[in-house]
Design a protein around this motif. Structure first.
Motif, PDB file in Angstrom:
ATOM      1  N   ASP A   1       4.491  -2.601 -15.561  1.00 35.87           N
ATOM      2  CA  ASP A   1       3.761  -2.309 -16.790  1.00 35.87           C
ATOM      3  C   ASP A   1       3.990  -0.845 -17.173  1.00 35.87           C
ATOM      4  O   ASP A   1       4.798  -0.142 -16.552  1.00 35.87           O
ATOM      5  CB  ASP A   1       2.269  -2.638 -16.636  1.00 35.87           C
ATOM      6  N   GLU A   2       3.289  -0.376 -18.173  1.00 36.90           N
ATOM      7  CA  GLU A   2       3.526   0.972 -18.686  1.00 36.90           C
ATOM      8  C   GLU A   2       3.061   2.066 -17.725  1.00 36.90           C
ATOM      9  O   GLU A   2       3.356   3.241 -17.927  1.00 36.90           O
ATOM     10  CB  GLU A   2       2.869   1.131 -20.054  1.00 36.90           C
ATOM     11  N   ASN A   3       2.365   1.661 -16.654  1.00 30.80           N
ATOM     12  CA  ASN A   3       1.921   2.625 -15.633  1.00 30.80           C
ATOM     13  C   ASN A   3       2.757   2.538 -14.355  1.00 30.80           C
ATOM     14  O   ASN A   3       2.431   3.178 -13.354  1.00 30.80           O
ATOM     15  CB  ASN A   3       0.446   2.390 -15.301  1.00 30.80           C
ATOM     16  N   GLY A   4       3.814   1.720 -14.408  1.00 32.63           N
ATOM     17  CA  GLY A   4       4.682   1.594 -13.240  1.00 32.63           C
ATOM     18  C   GLY A   4       4.187   0.614 -12.197  1.00 32.63           C
ATOM     19  O   GLY A   4       4.701   0.584 -11.078  1.00 32.63           O
ATOM     20  N   LYS A   5       3.202  -0.211 -12.549  1.00 32.76           N
ATOM     21  CA  LYS A   5       2.694  -1.214 -11.614  1.00 32.76           C
ATOM     22  C   LYS A   5       3.456  -2.528 -11.808  1.00 32.76           C
ATOM     23  O   LYS A   5       3.635  -2.991 -12.938  1.00 32.76           O
ATOM     24  CB  LYS A   5       1.196  -1.458 -11.852  1.00 32.76           C
ATOM     25  N   ILE A   6       3.906  -3.123 -10.698  1.00 31.10           N
ATOM     26  CA  ILE A   6       4.646  -4.380 -10.783  1.00 31.10           C
ATOM     27  C   ILE A   6       3.726  -5.483 -11.301  1.00 31.10           C
ATOM     28  O   ILE A   6       2.613  -5.661 -10.809  1.00 31.10           O
ATOM     29  CB  ILE A   6       5.221  -4.770  -9.412  1.00 31.10           C
ATOM     30  N   LEU A   7       4.215  -6.214 -12.296  1.00 27.54           N
ATOM     31  CA  LEU A   7       3.440  -7.302 -12.898  1.00 27.54           C
ATOM     32  C   LEU A   7       3.565  -8.579 -12.064  1.00 27.54           C
ATOM     33  O   LEU A   7       4.537  -8.761 -11.327  1.00 27.54           O
ATOM     34  CB  LEU A   7       3.939  -7.574 -14.316  1.00 27.54           C
ATOM     35  N   LEU A   8       2.591  -9.439 -12.208  1.00 27.05           N
ATOM     36  CA  LEU A   8       2.661 -10.778 -11.619  1.00 27.05           C
ATOM     37  C   LEU A   8       3.116 -11.748 -12.699  1.00 27.05           C
ATOM     38  O   LEU A   8       2.542 -11.803 -13.795  1.00 27.05           O
ATOM     39  CB  LEU A   8       1.298 -11.206 -11.090  1.00 27.05           C
TER      40      LEU A   8
ATOM     41  N   ARG B   1       0.833  -1.199   0.000  1.00 25.13           N
ATOM     42  CA  ARG B   1       0.000   0.000   0.000  1.00 25.13           C
ATOM     43  C   ARG B   1       0.874   1.258   0.000  1.00 25.13           C
ATOM     44  O   ARG B   1       0.616   2.216  -0.721  1.00 25.13           O
ATOM     45  CB  ARG B   1      -0.934  -0.003   1.214  1.00 25.13           C
ATOM     46  N   GLU B   2       1.950   1.219   0.786  1.00 22.49           N
ATOM     47  CA  GLU B   2       2.862   2.368   0.857  1.00 22.49           C
ATOM     48  C   GLU B   2       3.542   2.655  -0.483  1.00 22.49           C
ATOM     49  O   GLU B   2       3.898   3.792  -0.781  1.00 22.49           O
ATOM     50  CB  GLU B   2       3.932   2.116   1.931  1.00 22.49           C
ATOM     51  N   ASN B   3       3.706   1.592  -1.286  1.00 25.36           N
ATOM     52  CA  ASN B   3       4.381   1.747  -2.582  1.00 25.36           C
ATOM     53  C   ASN B   3       3.421   1.710  -3.770  1.00 25.36           C
ATOM     54  O   ASN B   3       3.864   1.682  -4.918  1.00 25.36           O
ATOM     55  CB  ASN B   3       5.445   0.649  -2.744  1.00 25.36           C
ATOM     56  N   GLY B   4       2.105   1.722  -3.476  1.00 21.80           N
ATOM     57  CA  GLY B   4       1.115   1.726  -4.556  1.00 21.80           C
ATOM     58  C   GLY B   4       1.113   0.472  -5.395  1.00 21.80           C
ATOM     59  O   GLY B   4       0.878   0.522  -6.611  1.00 21.80           O
ATOM     60  N   GLN B   5       1.372  -0.698  -4.769  1.00 24.57           N
ATOM     61  CA  GLN B   5       1.487  -1.951  -5.527  1.00 24.57           C
ATOM     62  C   GLN B   5       0.580  -3.057  -4.971  1.00 24.57           C
ATOM     63  O   GLN B   5       0.910  -4.242  -5.021  1.00 24.57           O
ATOM     64  CB  GLN B   5       2.953  -2.424  -5.505  1.00 24.57           C
ATOM     65  N   GLU B   6      -0.590  -2.662  -4.477  1.00 22.40           N
ATOM     66  CA  GLU B   6      -1.496  -3.633  -3.850  1.00 22.40           C
ATOM     67  C   GLU B   6      -2.040  -4.679  -4.821  1.00 22.40           C
ATOM     68  O   GLU B   6      -2.553  -5.716  -4.406  1.00 22.40           O
ATOM     69  CB  GLU B   6      -2.666  -2.888  -3.197  1.00 22.40           C
ATOM     70  N   GLN B   7      -1.912  -4.435  -6.123  1.00 23.35           N
ATOM     71  CA  GLN B   7      -2.411  -5.388  -7.121  1.00 23.35           C
ATOM     72  C   GLN B   7      -1.723  -6.755  -7.031  1.00 23.35           C
ATOM     73  O   GLN B   7      -2.244  -7.758  -7.521  1.00 23.35           O
ATOM     74  CB  GLN B   7      -2.235  -4.828  -8.543  1.00 23.35           C
ATOM     75  N   LEU B   8      -0.570  -6.809  -6.371  1.00 24.47           N
ATOM     76  CA  LEU B   8       0.145  -8.079  -6.245  1.00 24.47           C
ATOM     77  C   LEU B   8      -0.587  -9.081  -5.354  1.00 24.47           C
ATOM     78  O   LEU B   8      -0.289 -10.275  -5.370  1.00 24.47           O
ATOM     79  CB  LEU B   8       1.566  -7.843  -5.711  1.00 24.47           C
ATOM     80  N   LEU B   9      -1.560  -8.591  -4.587  1.00 22.50           N
ATOM     81  CA  LEU B   9      -2.335  -9.484  -3.721  1.00 22.50           C
ATOM     82  C   LEU B   9      -3.695  -9.835  -4.329  1.00 22.50           C
ATOM     83  O   LEU B   9      -4.554 -10.406  -3.654  1.00 22.50           O
ATOM     84  CB  LEU B   9      -2.538  -8.821  -2.350  1.00 22.50           C
ATOM     85  N   ALA B  10      -3.862  -9.522  -5.604  1.00 27.95           N
ATOM     86  CA  ALA B  10      -5.172  -9.687  -6.263  1.00 27.95           C
ATOM     87  C   ALA B  10      -5.713 -11.115  -6.191  1.00 27.95           C
ATOM     88  O   ALA B  10      -6.933 -11.323  -6.122  1.00 27.95           O
ATOM     89  CB  ALA B  10      -5.070  -9.236  -7.724  1.00 27.95           C
ATOM     90  N   PHE B  11      -4.839 -12.123  -6.199  1.00 27.14           N
ATOM     91  CA  PHE B  11      -5.294 -13.515  -6.249  1.00 27.14           C
ATOM     92  C   PHE B  11      -5.033 -14.261  -4.938  1.00 27.14           C
ATOM     93  O   PHE B  11      -5.001 -15.485  -4.910  1.00 27.14           O
ATOM     94  CB  PHE B  11      -4.610 -14.231  -7.428  1.00 27.14           C
ATOM     95  N   TRP B  12      -4.853 -13.496  -3.867  1.00 26.89           N
ATOM     96  CA  TRP B  12      -4.556 -14.093  -2.574  1.00 26.89           C
ATOM     97  C   TRP B  12      -5.571 -15.161  -2.169  1.00 26.89           C
ATOM     98  O   TRP B  12      -5.202 -16.247  -1.705  1.00 26.89           O
ATOM     99  CB  TRP B  12      -4.491 -12.995  -1.512  1.00 26.89           C
ATOM    100  N   SER B  13      -6.842 -14.874  -2.373  1.00 23.19           N
ATOM    101  CA  SER B  13      -7.901 -15.805  -1.940  1.00 23.19           C
ATOM    102  C   SER B  13      -7.875 -17.117  -2.722  1.00 23.19           C
ATOM    103  O   SER B  13      -8.410 -18.125  -2.267  1.00 23.19           O
ATOM    104  CB  SER B  13      -9.277 -15.147  -2.094  1.00 23.19           C
ATOM    105  N   GLU B  14      -7.246 -17.122  -3.895  1.00 21.43           N
ATOM    106  CA  GLU B  14      -7.192 -18.338  -4.723  1.00 21.43           C
ATOM    107  C   GLU B  14      -5.990 -19.221  -4.401  1.00 21.43           C
ATOM    108  O   GLU B  14      -5.907 -20.351  -4.857  1.00 21.43           O
ATOM    109  CB  GLU B  14      -7.140 -17.967  -6.206  1.00 21.43           C
ATOM    110  N   LEU B  15      -5.049 -18.699  -3.632  1.00 21.43           N
ATOM    111  CA  LEU B  15      -3.805 -19.424  -3.396  1.00 21.43           C
ATOM    112  C   LEU B  15      -3.918 -20.391  -2.227  1.00 21.43           C
ATOM    113  O   LEU B  15      -4.605 -20.121  -1.242  1.00 21.43           O
ATOM    114  CB  LEU B  15      -2.669 -18.433  -3.112  1.00 21.43           C
TER     115      LEU B  15
END
Length: 409
Positions: A186-193, A11-25
């Motif tokens: 990605d092109e918006n600076g978001k870390i990819l999975l 959250r501090e680094n604006g990269q919360e998308q990395l937890l998008a599939f947490w519930s599936e793991l």
């Protein structure tokens, strides 16, 4: 790292998308993801928001003078005596940059394991180690040899060296460590999975070797043994000659903080980095950063003014490296095709560049050293790069040069 800790740092680094599939793991997948997040170097993302001007554009460029091959021949015995003495005294260590894969050569596994032989097995690693053992004959030394791998090829590299009995080198004198990785965005600076349980990362470029070495703990061993110089070289040149006592002696005798092996450019536009002066500092720039006028400029003897092409074989003063440690090495942002997991959870193999990798380059370290000795080698003796399967700088051209140097294929 716990889930809550990961969520906070993301959250501090604006990269919360990395937890998008947490519930599936499952439990193992969640552990992998948390481990991956914990290892991420978020500091490189600052370079995406504030990219540096790393080109020579707008800089004052000037050619440099170095030791020519003819001058070296005249003083070879003098230099060799100094170099052999330094080797005997344990003042020299080596570092092989071996993180690459053989993909562009059409092969699986580490690039250094690629077979250059025709009638027998002869890997790139073996070619280089044969050169090393030959150059160490006069001193009898066995310097510490550090091999930097990547996360992708570390296990295979270690196994390959062991299976080949360390190419005749004492196993206890060879130490492996893994290069640090940087996140891919990605092109918006978001870390990819890369996978649902793994952030996309890639090796942080061959300029990251010093930081990776310090992190590995091997640097302390190197210092304890009394090493004063580190010979850093790349895996993709089968004629590479690290631990060359003449080169070592010439660098020490020069009083410079760094020695850089170079070849005379065979063409004004040859695709090699060029050693020159940039804004008053000795530096390496890309060939395309020279203006047409500079690229074609000739000295009084008819040679190219900007003639020194680097071959990634450097001798660095450890004392100077430590002094420059607090200085920030430039980070290059490179657009690449990066496989990723889409928002819908599907694996995608992009057909065009879709994101960026962050890389540091070994050549950029030269400008931090304060002084450097351009040291010319004859290309037919020491420069046979293996970058492509066919064509220029290929397996074919490298094999031809190996045979020219008397190596049985």
């Amino acid at each position: 790292m716990t889930y809550e800790q990961a969520k906070k740092v993301l959250r501090e680094n604006g990269q919360e998308q990395l937890l998008a599939f947490w519930s599936e793991l499952d439990e193992a997948g969640r552990a992998r993801l948390l481990q991956g997040v914990e290892k991420l170097d978020f500091s490189v993302l600052e370079n995406f928001n504030h990219p540096q001007n790393l080109s020579g554009t707008g800089s004052r460029l000037a050619p440099v003078k170095g030791l020519t091959a003819d001058e070296i021949d005249l003083r070879a015995e003098e230099f060799k005596k100094i170099g052999d003495e330094a080797l005997k005294n344990g003042e020299i260590a080596g570092l092989l940059l071996a993180g690459g894969q053989g993909t562009r050569l059409g092969a699986e596994g580490p690039k250094g394991a690629y077979n250059m032989g025709v009638t027998r097995d002869l890997s790139i690693f073996a070619c280089q180690m044969n050169n090393i053992l030959n150059d160490l004959q006069s001193s009898g030394a066995r310097p510490l040899l550090l091999v930097m791998t990547s996360e992708k090829n570390d296990g295979e590299t270690r196994k390959f060296w062991a299976a080949n009995d360390y190419f005749g080198y004492p196993a206890e004198r060879v130490k492996f460590f893994v290069q640090n990785a940087a996140p891919c965005v990605d092109e918006n600076g978001k870390i990819l999975l890369e996978e649902k349980d793994a952030p996309a990362t890639s090796p942080n470029g061959n300029g990251g070797w010093f930081a990776s070495l310090k992190k590995s703990g091997l640097y302390e061993i190197l210092k304890r043994e009394g090493a004063r110089w580190l010979n850093v070289y790349a895996v993709d040149n089968v004629l590479q000659r690290p631990f060359d006592p003449v080169f070592i002696g010439a660098t020490i005798a020069s009083g410079k903080a760094c020695g850089a092996k170079c070849v005379r450019k065979c063409d004004p536009h040859e695709k090699v980095g060029v050693l020159c002066e940039k804004d008053g500092k000795i530096s390496v720039i890309e060939y395309y950063e020279l203006t047409e006028e500079m690229a074609n400029a000739r000295a009084a003897d008819g040679t190219l003014e900007y003639s020194y092409g680097v071959i990634l074989n450097y001798l660095f003063s450890l004392k100077r490296l430590e002094e420059t440690e607090k200085e920030k090495i430039p980070v290059h942002i490179v657009k690449k095709k990066i496989p990723y997991i889409s928002g819908a959870g599907e694996k995608r193999e992009p057909e065009k560049e879709n994101g960026y990798k962050f890389e540091t380059l070994a050549v950029d370290l030269i400008s931090f050293m304060g002084s450097a000795l351009p040291y010319e080698v004859r290309r037919e003796k020491e420069f046979a790069p293996v970058k492509n399967a066919t064509g220029a700088d290929s397996v074919e051209t490298a094999r031809a040069l190996l045979e020219k140097n008397g190596v049985k294929l």
